[in-house]
Design an enzyme around this catalytic site. Sequence first.
Site, PDB file in Angstrom:
ATOM      1  N   PHE B 117       0.771  -1.122   0.046  1.00  0.00           N
ATOM      2  CA  PHE B 117      -0.087  -0.144  -0.095  1.00  0.00           C
ATOM      3  C   PHE B 117       0.947   1.372  -0.058  1.00  0.00           C
ATOM      4  O   PHE B 117       1.943   1.143   0.311  1.00  0.00           O
ATOM      5  CB  PHE B 117      -0.832  -0.093   1.173  1.00  0.00           C
ATOM      6  CG  PHE B 117      -2.403   0.015   0.795  1.00  0.00           C
ATOM      7  CD1 PHE B 117      -2.880  -1.071   0.185  1.00  0.00           C
ATOM      8  CD2 PHE B 117      -3.231   1.034   1.394  1.00  0.00           C
ATOM      9  CE1 PHE B 117      -4.257  -1.155  -0.025  1.00  0.00           C
ATOM     10  CE2 PHE B 117      -4.396   0.967   1.150  1.00  0.00           C
ATOM     11  CZ  PHE B 117      -5.116  -0.227   0.440  1.00  0.00           C
ATOM     12  N   GLN B 231      -8.115  14.318   3.710  1.00  0.00           N
ATOM     13  CA  GLN B 231      -7.354  13.700   3.008  1.00  0.00           C
ATOM     14  C   GLN B 231      -7.956  13.556   1.704  1.00  0.00           C
ATOM     15  O   GLN B 231      -9.393  13.266   1.578  1.00  0.00           O
ATOM     16  CB  GLN B 231      -7.149  12.279   3.043  1.00  0.00           C
ATOM     17  CG  GLN B 231      -6.384  11.353   2.446  1.00  0.00           C
ATOM     18  CD  GLN B 231      -5.815  10.085   2.977  1.00  0.00           C
ATOM     19  OE1 GLN B 231      -6.691   9.139   3.279  1.00  0.00           O
ATOM     20  NE2 GLN B 231      -4.519  10.220   3.219  1.00  0.00           N
ATOM     21  N   HIS B 233      -8.354  11.365  -1.454  1.00  0.00           N
ATOM     22  CA  HIS B 233      -7.873  10.220  -2.116  1.00  0.00           C
ATOM     23  C   HIS B 233      -7.530  10.369  -3.730  1.00  0.00           C
ATOM     24  O   HIS B 233      -8.280  10.991  -4.268  1.00  0.00           O
ATOM     25  CB  HIS B 233      -8.936   9.082  -1.899  1.00  0.00           C
ATOM     26  CG  HIS B 233      -8.358   7.710  -2.159  1.00  0.00           C
ATOM     27  ND1 HIS B 233      -7.997   7.254  -3.570  1.00  0.00           N
ATOM     28  CD2 HIS B 233      -8.119   6.786  -1.323  1.00  0.00           C
ATOM     29  CE1 HIS B 233      -7.472   6.134  -3.339  1.00  0.00           C
ATOM     30  NE2 HIS B 233      -7.500   5.469  -2.035  1.00  0.00           N
ATOM     31  N   LEU B 243     -14.996   5.567  -4.876  1.00  0.00           N
ATOM     32  CA  LEU B 243     -13.667   5.075  -4.569  1.00  0.00           C
ATOM     33  C   LEU B 243     -13.061   3.819  -5.369  1.00  0.00           C
ATOM     34  O   LEU B 243     -13.739   3.037  -5.486  1.00  0.00           O
ATOM     35  CB  LEU B 243     -13.329   4.856  -2.955  1.00  0.00           C
ATOM     36  CG  LEU B 243     -12.186   4.093  -2.694  1.00  0.00           C
ATOM     37  CD1 LEU B 243     -11.205   5.309  -2.545  1.00  0.00           C
ATOM     38  CD2 LEU B 243     -12.206   3.848  -1.134  1.00  0.00           C
ATOM     39  N   GLU B 246      -6.781   2.003  -3.271  1.00  0.00           N
ATOM     40  CA  GLU B 246      -5.414   2.359  -3.311  1.00  0.00           C
ATOM     41  C   GLU B 246      -4.836   0.869  -3.707  1.00  0.00           C
ATOM     42  O   GLU B 246      -3.686   0.767  -4.251  1.00  0.00           O
ATOM     43  CB  GLU B 246      -4.698   2.573  -1.975  1.00  0.00           C
ATOM     44  CG  GLU B 246      -3.369   2.891  -2.059  1.00  0.00           C
ATOM     45  CD  GLU B 246      -2.787   3.947  -0.865  1.00  0.00           C
ATOM     46  OE1 GLU B 246      -3.575   5.025  -0.749  1.00  0.00           O
ATOM     47  OE2 GLU B 246      -2.033   3.522  -0.098  1.00  0.00           O
ATOM     48  N   ARG B 288      -0.587   9.456  -0.122  1.00  0.00           N
ATOM     49  CA  ARG B 288      -2.121  10.075  -0.712  1.00  0.00           C
ATOM     50  C   ARG B 288      -1.990  11.274  -0.940  1.00  0.00           C
ATOM     51  O   ARG B 288      -2.203  11.914  -2.180  1.00  0.00           O
ATOM     52  CB  ARG B 288      -3.120   9.516  -0.057  1.00  0.00           C
ATOM     53  CG  ARG B 288      -3.851   8.110  -0.281  1.00  0.00           C
ATOM     54  CD  ARG B 288      -4.719   7.867   0.572  1.00  0.00           C
ATOM     55  NE  ARG B 288      -5.035   6.405   0.398  1.00  0.00           N
ATOM     56  CZ  ARG B 288      -5.868   5.662   1.300  1.00  0.00           C
ATOM     57  NH1 ARG B 288      -7.119   6.371   2.175  1.00  0.00           N
ATOM     58  NH2 ARG B 288      -6.144   4.331   1.037  1.00  0.00           N
ATOM     59  N   HIS B 356     -11.782  12.220   1.048  1.00  0.00           N
ATOM     60  CA  HIS B 356     -11.854  10.863   1.556  1.00  0.00           C
ATOM     61  C   HIS B 356     -11.808  10.619   2.868  1.00  0.00           C
ATOM     62  O   HIS B 356     -12.578  10.053   3.664  1.00  0.00           O
ATOM     63  CB  HIS B 356     -10.599  10.149   0.866  1.00  0.00           C
ATOM     64  CG  HIS B 356     -10.635   8.596   0.977  1.00  0.00           C
ATOM     65  ND1 HIS B 356     -11.841   7.788   0.804  1.00  0.00           N
ATOM     66  CD2 HIS B 356      -9.781   7.801   1.847  1.00  0.00           C
ATOM     67  CE1 HIS B 356     -11.369   6.464   1.189  1.00  0.00           C
ATOM     68  NE2 HIS B 356     -10.256   6.468   1.911  1.00  0.00           N
ATOM     69  N   ARG B 391      -2.855  10.525   6.438  1.00  0.00           N
ATOM     70  CA  ARG B 391      -2.892   9.426   6.779  1.00  0.00           C
ATOM     71  C   ARG B 391      -2.489   8.262   5.721  1.00  0.00           C
ATOM     72  O   ARG B 391      -2.828   8.690   4.778  1.00  0.00           O
ATOM     73  CB  ARG B 391      -4.439   8.816   7.115  1.00  0.00           C
ATOM     74  CG  ARG B 391      -4.732   7.491   7.479  1.00  0.00           C
ATOM     75  CD  ARG B 391      -6.329   7.380   7.877  1.00  0.00           C
ATOM     76  NE  ARG B 391      -7.071   7.225   6.353  1.00  0.00           N
ATOM     77  CZ  ARG B 391      -7.392   6.487   5.740  1.00  0.00           C
ATOM     78  NH1 ARG B 391      -6.652   5.434   6.020  1.00  0.00           N
ATOM     79  NH2 ARG B 391      -8.184   6.532   4.615  1.00  0.00           N
TER      80      ARG B 391
END
Lengths: 184, 601, 248
Positions: B117, B231, B233, B243, B246, B288, B356, B391
């Site tokens: 990730f 955040q 995304h 979404l 990721e 991100r 996000h 994050r």
Amino acid sequence: MDLEKSTRQPYVRPVDSTWWTKKGFYTAYMLREGTCLLVLAFVLEMLGFYIAALTGANGLWKFASFLGHPVMIAFNALVLVAVLYHAFTWFPLMPKALRVIVKDTKSGLYKLLDGKYLVILLFAALLGVTVGGIVLFYYPELLGRLLSPFGLVKSIVESQDPSSMPNGDTMKDVSKLVQDYIGK
Amino acid sequence: MDVVKADVAIVGAGGSGLRAAIAAAELNPDLKVALISKVYPMRSHTVAAEGGAAGVVRDDDSLDYHFHDTVAGGDWLCEQDVVDYFVHNTTRELYQLEHWGCPWSRKPDGRINVRPFGGMKVPRTWFAADKTGFHMLHTLFQTSTKYKSIIRYDEHFVLDLLVRDNQVYGVVTLDMQNGVVRMIQAKSVIIATGGSNRCYRFNTNGGIVTGDGMALAYRHGVPLRDMEFVQYHPTGLPGCGILMTEGCRGEGGVLTNKDGYRYLQDYGLGPETPLGQPKSKYMELGPRDRVSQAFWQEQQKGRTIKTHLGDVVNLDLRHLGADYLEERLPFICELARAYVGVDPVKEPVPVRPTVHYTMGGIETNGRTGTRIAGLYAAGECASVGIHGANRLGSNSLVETVVFGRVAGEEAAKFAAENEHTDTAPLTQIAQESLDKALSLVSGERSESVSQIRNEMGDAMEEGIGIYRTDESIRKTIDKLTALKERYRNIKINDQSTIFNTDWLTAIELGFLLGNAEAMAYSALNRTESRGSHQRLDFTERNDEQFLKHSLATYNPDGAPSITYSDVKITKLPPAKRVYGIEAENAEKAAKAAAQNNGGNQ
Amino acid sequence: MADKIKITVQRYRPEQDREPWDQSFEVEYTRETSLLEALNSIKDTQEPTLSFRWSCRMAICGSCGMMVNGVPKLACKTFLRDYAGQEMRIEPLANFPVERDLVVDLSDFIEKLERIKPYIIPKKGESQPGEQREYIQTPAQLEKYRQFSMCINCGICYAACPQYKLNKEFLGPAALTLIYRYNEDSRDGGKEERMKLVNQDTGVWSCSFVGYCSECCPKGVDPASAIQLGKVESAKDYLISMFKKKGE
């Protein structure tokens, strides 16, 4: 706005007895289930055939001519259609009751056999022949017994012998007679 | 007023709320746990999380690596002692979910599988295909039905907390189905209501993600911490914002601009990695904030693709092949086909950054406690201190269970040590809260809920988006101030008591407006660039002044006051945040330095 | 390129109406417009008192099940483009009591989900893995129940099921699927307890295999399959119990 006492009043929609006519899918299902009535009628017809056979040549001739009536021919044709319909609508459903995990990820015979009805038919035929073959190999006398009712009919028809016909109330003796015949 | 007594009341029944309820029930089966949610638990937005949850399991991984990735990923705005607790407990919690039945994806030998990730040095993201949040939530919900002491109040909208003399005594709720007010008196209360991303127009979130719990705590004087860190995304579908996990990039998907060029190599994430060989912390596996910022830069250069749904770049998954996509990313394929009519097997998927996650939230200590006695917060609604300024993907899903559990246990202990107070004065407070909520419904008014909501969402996108300036933030603040004024004149058409969503969305809008203001003022005062907070007028990180948490404190008569609190640094002093080849060089340099030091001694 | 479509919504306001009535709206739509977006635009600009449940917009939270031209569907995964040139008629999910407008009472369904013990019941006499270890479960073992763990509890299969329409005691597709899901999980030892529910009149044998639940399921869970497999298990269970009795 009164939030102390509930004014909730759910509405329960009535169930209409014709619900199954409102959607093709349901109608097809009801037809599939409905075929059982025709199958029942056909079973009764077979029973009639047995009884007629037991009452002797006379009864059998009568029954044969009854079957020869155009209405009965039409009825039997309908039964055939119904049974075929039932069988074919079961084909797409059948894989749901079988689950085979292939290579960890591909799940279900359903995906594997989806649409491949010929394969299913051939497989079923092969299975039938194999199982039948094995059984008959070990119990060859079974074949004769399975065919014995036809033998009974044949002997009655051929002999034209009234003595081979049961007297009096046929119904009472049916089971005994059949048992005797198969057992001999 | 209907009054129910419980020991622990939990507001919100997503990942954190359910985990908290189970923890409380397991720790002390004699306690009555009231689990309150405005939706059925399985509707909670945890359900939409796709990619996975981080937990160290591989031999080449370590808790130190996870710690380092998280703190550096958060641009050093993390509470390091809390991160330390976090990384030590992630794997245990994920195994716990496994024991409860979560269908984690497995390796051929039957053990847990992990995927790479963004911003994570070693693959450590546990996944259940691309429906990880869904499976975690359903596992937790189903497991929760085992505990007789958990009493659920589904479809109960929490109107307010019952706070007196800086201690919480329960909540006042609206039973949406029956149309009655129900006060739930409790000795301790946990807020687990998720983020506040519906402040923005384009987001990956469900309609319920309206920051209710944040707003309630905020109004009662608990500061909202680090709210400027929102955040984006990098890969949402254009138009709807849905979404694209990721995990797409973790499995090897790449991002290309209108020339088919993998533009991330131009933004400190290169050099380019070979197609189908994702490398941790390189290119598409950058964090991100950086990946979203690169989109904005490309857009400025005119290198994004224009569509009728706005500017996009391409997320190309084709080289992964149909079978692999079907195994690892089936939901992504389903979503792309349904919502933009694109089959990822055959075509690249158009994507753009969308809001996000709310990194900030209700200020808590490392054990989820707030400044109000008996009040705890966990999950996205809380700022427990592990995300900092940005994050890392897959840290939040596991946060829900790690800190959900802590909150459940802490609240259970508090409840066991305290007695119920008199109900009568609480009923009085509850009645006042209800009257306030009801005042929205009465009177001659004219403003439309949806219009204010849309204008707020657009103003937030424009002024407090991926990049901000003093001017843009001020413009948004002016807009928010005007909207708050118009909100007083909001018109509720629905007068029913049963499922009055017209009224409830208006209350939610009130929550959102307050939270949006906290975000805006926090962003205005932070005159530096850090993590997801990028200022075009202050482009550098400024540790001297801003290695601090922002605290937005509610002011009923106007703008929130912004103050600062220290960041806990234990073992990782602030350094330059680097990815790609730069990170590798920095690591080599650090190793060499350590060896030299060792040799000298 | 906005086209228009007529959407008729069945309304019911418990405080004012004795029975449901219809209200029609004209809605503009593009290629991407979902029914959920259309309903939200109706609520925002035409009829603020219209009530319905929704949240995720991406077919995973299970909130927005409703009848679209007589077929149970998720509003967020239904697109107006597929009804071009037709009219749309939206009703609350069939077979559930209507609370208000498109909101139905799901409590019976939720209670059934809870009743079937939807959690891992550890095997008796077998030690569980410790805090830092997982149960070993191979991909093939996972595959045995994986599909049946995909249910989002939207209630669409209950709206599709004529048996549930006629008999509310029937456990129904989703609950029976969830039983099968846990029974087939290699980590679980609770099958015996759950089979009692499966074997009851209101269990699998109330299903006459209409199959419409699987036709309508928006997540490809195929509850009809789980129920037929449950029948196989139930039949086995019956045979085994017969032999057990003889053996006693």
